[in-house]
Design a protein around this motif. Structure first.
Motif, short mmCIF file in Angstrom:
data_model
loop_
_atom_site.label_atom_id
_atom_site.label_comp_id
_atom_site.label_asym_id
_atom_site.label_seq_id
_atom_site.Cartn_x
_atom_site.Cartn_y
_atom_site.Cartn_z
N GLU A 57 1.88 1.75 -7.18
CA GLU A 57 2.18 0.93 -6.12
C GLU A 57 3.26 1.49 -5.34
O GLU A 57 2.87 1.25 -4.03
CB GLU A 57 2.69 -0.41 -6.72
N GLU A 58 4.35 1.97 -5.93
CA GLU A 58 5.33 2.74 -5.15
C GLU A 58 4.87 3.97 -4.18
O GLU A 58 4.95 3.98 -2.91
CB GLU A 58 6.55 3.00 -5.85
N THR A 59 3.97 4.73 -5.03
CA THR A 59 3.31 5.77 -4.26
C THR A 59 2.36 5.23 -2.95
O THR A 59 2.46 5.99 -2.13
CB THR A 59 2.42 6.72 -5.11
N ALA A 60 1.65 4.44 -3.43
CA ALA A 60 0.75 3.85 -2.36
C ALA A 60 1.44 3.03 -1.13
O ALA A 60 1.22 3.37 -0.22
CB ALA A 60 -0.01 2.66 -3.08
N SER A 61 2.44 2.61 -1.31
CA SER A 61 3.52 1.93 -0.39
C SER A 61 3.86 3.19 0.54
O SER A 61 3.74 2.94 1.76
CB SER A 61 4.65 1.28 -1.06
N ALA A 62 4.29 4.38 0.12
CA ALA A 62 4.66 5.45 0.95
C ALA A 62 3.36 5.93 1.70
O ALA A 62 3.66 6.03 2.74
CB ALA A 62 5.26 6.62 0.03
N MET A 63 2.50 6.05 0.98
CA MET A 63 1.12 6.56 1.78
C MET A 63 0.80 5.55 2.81
O MET A 63 0.09 6.08 4.01
CB MET A 63 -0.03 6.50 0.59
#
Length: 230
Positions: free
Chosen positions: A67-73
């Motif tokens: 989820e955190e990686t997706a937020s950055a993307m």
């Protein structure tokens, strides 16, 4: 005396850049349809070096949840949402070929033969983690497997490690947390476990050493480390 070992997955069981480096470059190019400016922006948001096909040491991807990686993307992929992007990320992560840090089947055979309880605590989702471990032939070696979405929280929180202790009946001081990132070692320290850093992820020894009881080149050195303590 160490009676239980709980491992991070990516960067610990599997060499981080060897597994995810080239794959990430292809994924970034695919998500941006090859648009040069958007490709550069997404790579920067993820902390990825497109030229050398490696994640930078400070990359959000190294220790973050999906989820955190997706937020950055999503700061770049503004037409997407978590609901559309995360299933695609998990499906891709489940299928990627993992490069083992050491031959895992004999390694975990040895640890099980020593009578050690074994666990996995990853900030990856549980489904791709299970797929990766099954593909490597070691899923059945573990007494406990948790992803960030398994109901115990994510590292550097201690929930996964606390759950491992409940599942195995072991006290934290009889367990060791093994990982390649400061998130792993912070969780281990906070849970009251011995902490072992390994150098098969992007973090250098100098970054891990302040939080680790020992820093090893890779998990293959753990049996000798255990022998030296006995």
């Amino acid at each position: 005396m160490i009676k239980g070992l709980i491992f991070d997955k990516d960067g610990t069981l599997f060499d981080f850049n060897a597994t995810w480096g080239a794959w990430a470059g292809r994924m970034i190019a695919g998500e941006t349809a090859g648009n040069p400016a958007k490709t550069t922006a997404l790579a920067n948001a993820m902390g990825y070096d497109m030229e050398n096909q490696r994640f930078r040491p400070a990359s959000v991807v190294i220790a973050a949840t999906v989820e955190e990686t997706a937020s950055a993307m999503l700061t770049v992929l503004t037409d997407e949402t978590h609901d559309t992007l995360i299933p695609r990320m998990n499906a891709a992560a489940s299928a990627v070929e993992q490069v083992q840090a050491v031959p895992l089947i004999p390694f975990f055979d040895d640890l099980r033969a020593r009578g050690l309880a074994l666990g996995i605590a990853t900030n990856d989702a549980e489904a791709p983690a299970l797929a990766n471990l099954t593909s490597a032939g070691v899923h059945d070696h573990f007494h406990f497997i948790a992803g960030y979405d398994s109901g115990h929280g994510a590292k550097p929180g201690t929930g996964q490690l606390d759950a491992f202790c409940r599942e195995t009946g072991l006290a934290p001081h009889h367990c060791a947390m093994i990982g390649d990132s400061t998130h792993d070692l912070q969780a281990g320290r906070a849970a009251g476990m011995t902490t072992i850093g390994v150098l098969t992820g992007p973090a250098p020894s100098a970054e891990l050493a302040p939080l680790a009881d020992v820093v090893l080149p890779d998990i293959g050195h753990i049996p000798a480390w255990l022998d030296a303590r006995s």
